[in-house]
Design a protein around this motif. Structure first.
Motif, PDB file in Angstrom:
ATOM      1  N   ILE A  42       0.815  -1.206   0.000  1.00 17.05           N
ATOM      2  CA  ILE A  42       0.000   0.000   0.000  1.00 17.05           C
ATOM      3  C   ILE A  42       0.854   1.264   0.000  1.00 17.05           C
ATOM      4  CG2 ILE A  42      -1.705   1.294   1.347  1.00 17.05           C
ATOM      5  CD1 ILE A  42      -2.866  -1.464   2.160  1.00 17.05           C
ATOM      6  N   GLN A  43       2.038   1.197   0.578  1.00 14.13           N
ATOM      7  CA  GLN A  43       2.893   2.391   0.571  1.00 14.13           C
ATOM      8  C   GLN A  43       3.355   2.765  -0.842  1.00 14.13           C
ATOM      9  OE1 GLN A  43       3.481  -0.445   2.307  1.00 14.13           O
ATOM     10  NE2 GLN A  43       5.669  -0.867   2.502  1.00 14.13           N
ATOM     11  N   LEU A  44       3.137   1.888  -1.807  1.00  9.69           N
ATOM     12  CA  LEU A  44       3.514   2.163  -3.194  1.00  9.69           C
ATOM     13  C   LEU A  44       2.333   2.619  -4.035  1.00  9.69           C
ATOM     14  CD1 LEU A  44       5.852  -0.921  -3.857  1.00  9.69           C
ATOM     15  CD2 LEU A  44       6.491   1.370  -3.079  1.00  9.69           C
ATOM     16  N   LEU A  45       1.250   2.995  -3.401  1.00  4.11           N
ATOM     17  CA  LEU A  45       0.011   3.306  -4.104  1.00  4.11           C
ATOM     18  C   LEU A  45       0.184   4.382  -5.168  1.00  4.11           C
ATOM     19  CD1 LEU A  45      -2.690   1.902  -3.462  1.00  4.11           C
ATOM     20  CD2 LEU A  45      -3.397   3.983  -2.266  1.00  4.11           C
ATOM     21  N   GLU A  46       1.062   5.340  -4.920  1.00  2.00           N
ATOM     22  CA  GLU A  46       1.245   6.438  -5.874  1.00  2.00           C
ATOM     23  C   GLU A  46       1.867   5.981  -7.186  1.00  2.00           C
ATOM     24  OE1 GLU A  46       1.928  10.528  -3.518  1.00  2.00           O
ATOM     25  OE2 GLU A  46       3.248   8.910  -2.855  1.00  2.00           O
ATOM     26  N   GLU A  66       4.315   3.310  14.350  1.00  2.00           N
ATOM     27  CA  GLU A  66       3.258   4.272  14.029  1.00  2.00           C
ATOM     28  C   GLU A  66       3.221   4.621  12.540  1.00  2.00           C
ATOM     29  OE1 GLU A  66       2.134   8.964  14.897  1.00  2.00           O
ATOM     30  OE2 GLU A  66       3.446   7.876  16.284  1.00  2.00           O
ATOM     31  N   LYS A  67       4.385   4.791  11.933  1.00  2.31           N
ATOM     32  CA  LYS A  67       4.425   5.217  10.537  1.00  2.31           C
ATOM     33  C   LYS A  67       3.873   4.156   9.583  1.00  2.31           C
ATOM     34  CE  LYS A  67       9.219   3.671   9.884  1.00  2.31           C
ATOM     35  NZ  LYS A  67      10.601   4.104   9.547  1.00  2.31           N
ATOM     36  N   THR A 121      -3.427   5.019   8.740  1.00  2.00           N
ATOM     37  CA  THR A 121      -3.979   6.349   9.020  1.00  2.00           C
ATOM     38  C   THR A 121      -2.914   7.301   9.560  1.00  2.00           C
ATOM     39  OG1 THR A 121      -4.661   5.508  11.187  1.00  2.00           O
ATOM     40  CG2 THR A 121      -6.332   5.531   9.434  1.00  2.00           C
ATOM     41  N   SER A 122      -1.654   6.939   9.423  1.00  2.00           N
ATOM     42  CA  SER A 122      -0.565   7.803   9.900  1.00  2.00           C
ATOM     43  C   SER A 122      -0.435   9.017   8.978  1.00  2.00           C
ATOM     44  CB  SER A 122       0.750   7.026   9.921  1.00  2.00           C
ATOM     45  OG  SER A 122       1.182   6.749   8.597  1.00  2.00           O
ATOM     46  N   PRO A 123       0.254  10.067   9.430  1.00  2.00           N
ATOM     47  CA  PRO A 123       0.397  11.276   8.603  1.00  2.00           C
ATOM     48  C   PRO A 123       0.939  10.987   7.207  1.00  2.00           C
ATOM     49  CG  PRO A 123       1.095  11.746  10.844  1.00  2.00           C
ATOM     50  CD  PRO A 123       0.833  10.263  10.783  1.00  2.00           C
ATOM     51  N   LYS A 124       1.891  10.071   7.109  1.00  2.00           N
ATOM     52  CA  LYS A 124       2.475   9.762   5.792  1.00  2.00           C
ATOM     53  C   LYS A 124       1.418   9.266   4.824  1.00  2.00           C
ATOM     54  CE  LYS A 124       4.552   5.852   5.250  1.00  2.00           C
ATOM     55  NZ  LYS A 124       5.521   4.721   5.290  1.00  2.00           N
ATOM     56  N   PHE A 125       0.572   8.348   5.293  1.00  2.00           N
ATOM     57  CA  PHE A 125      -0.460   7.791   4.424  1.00  2.00           C
ATOM     58  C   PHE A 125      -1.556   8.819   4.144  1.00  2.00           C
ATOM     59  CE2 PHE A 125       1.448   3.753   5.731  1.00  2.00           C
ATOM     60  CZ  PHE A 125       1.479   3.087   4.508  1.00  2.00           C
ATOM     61  N   GLU A 177      -1.218  11.977   3.807  1.00  2.00           N
ATOM     62  CA  GLU A 177      -0.722  12.879   2.758  1.00  2.00           C
ATOM     63  C   GLU A 177      -0.839  12.226   1.384  1.00  2.00           C
ATOM     64  OE1 GLU A 177       0.119  16.102   2.856  1.00  2.00           O
ATOM     65  OE2 GLU A 177      -0.608  15.981   4.922  1.00  2.00           O
ATOM     66  N   MET A 178      -0.601  10.942   1.323  1.00  2.00           N
ATOM     67  CA  MET A 178      -0.736  10.230   0.052  1.00  2.00           C
ATOM     68  C   MET A 178      -2.192  10.211  -0.404  1.00  2.00           C
ATOM     69  SD  MET A 178       0.672   6.437  -1.009  1.00  2.00           S
ATOM     70  CE  MET A 178      -0.256   5.564   0.271  1.00  2.00           C
ATOM     71  N   TYR A 179      -3.114   9.925   0.524  1.00  2.00           N
ATOM     72  CA  TYR A 179      -4.537   9.919   0.172  1.00  2.00           C
ATOM     73  C   TYR A 179      -4.984  11.296  -0.298  1.00  2.00           C
ATOM     74  CZ  TYR A 179      -4.236   5.825   3.305  1.00  2.00           C
ATOM     75  OH  TYR A 179      -3.861   4.661   3.939  1.00  2.00           O
ATOM     76  N   LYS A 180      -4.461  12.327   0.333  1.00  2.00           N
ATOM     77  CA  LYS A 180      -4.838  13.696  -0.037  1.00  2.00           C
ATOM     78  C   LYS A 180      -4.529  13.973  -1.502  1.00  2.00           C
ATOM     79  CE  LYS A 180      -4.189  18.506   1.450  1.00  2.00           C
ATOM     80  NZ  LYS A 180      -3.523  19.407   2.433  1.00  2.00           N
TER      81      LYS A 180
END
Length: 219
Positions: free
Chosen positions: A100-104, A129-130, A134-138, A140-143
């Protein structure tokens, strides 16, 4: 690796509703889901950590006027949802096998109309946490990937993860919390999932765990 998994992995290679490494579309699908995978212009709804795809397929049954994509890294799990959709002739569903961290790498900015995060790994340790979805990193990606005013749904049985997530989104000026509850099935939001439950949700509910839910959007 078991023989069953090997058979499932082989079937994933040929199932047209599975997008994974080794297929040409895997490198071409970013910004092109409608044209290359679905051959229509219907809105894209994505479920993260979809597991066996019960929810992704369930939504596709209810809403034939939308396209649904389940994302998970586990090929054996994706096979289940893929096979169910194929057997039922459901053409508005697909599965993306990736982290999922590669979604972009697979979705263009504002290509997603709606996002579901359903029962993800809570990663309870502070050092993890990262890795929480729902962490800040993710967030920002959803945004970037979700359309303006597109709804993001979050469901979990884990109180710690839910409270962490709620506190985080409530602290941000760029997020509107449309609604939330610590007891989904006793709330005004209980119809938001259209009666569809994942295997894990049924298991947690039968054990007496209350399901937590929130819906948000970026503003």
């Amino acid at each position: 690796m078991s023989r069953k998994k090997l058979v499932r992995f082989k079937e994933n290679e040929y199932n047209p509703n599975v997008v994974q490494e080794g297929k040409a579309i895997f490198e071409e699908v970013k910004g092109n889901w409608n044209s290359k995978q679905f051959q229509n212009d219907k809105p894209l709804v994505v479920e993260l950590a979809c597991g066996r795809g019960e929810f992704t397929v369930g939504l596709a049954r209810v809403f034939p006027d939308q396209n649904f994509i389940g994302v998970d890294i586990k090929g054996s799990r994706i096979w289940k949802g893929s096979s169910t959709a194929t057997a039922e002739g459901i053409e508005n569903v697909a599965f993306l096998r990736t982290q999922i961290q590669l979604l972009e790498k697979f979705f263009a900015p504002e290509e997603i109309s709606e996002l579901w995060i359903t029962f993800p790994d809570p990663f309870p340790r502070d050092g993890d946490e990262k890795r929480r979805l729902t962490s800040p990193k993710f967030l920002e990606m959803y945004k970037t990937l979700v359309k303006k005013d597109g709804i993001i749904h979050f469901k979990t049985d884990n109180t710690g993860l839910f409270d962490y997530s709620l506190e985080l989104v409530q602290s941000r000026e760029d997020i509107e919390v449309i609604g939330f509850t610590h007891d989904f099935y006793q709330s005004e939001w209980k119809d938001d999932h259209f009666g569809i439950q994942t295997r894990y949700e049924k298991m947690f509910s039968e054990k007496g765990e209350k399901i937590k839910y929130m819906k948000i959007k970026f503003v």
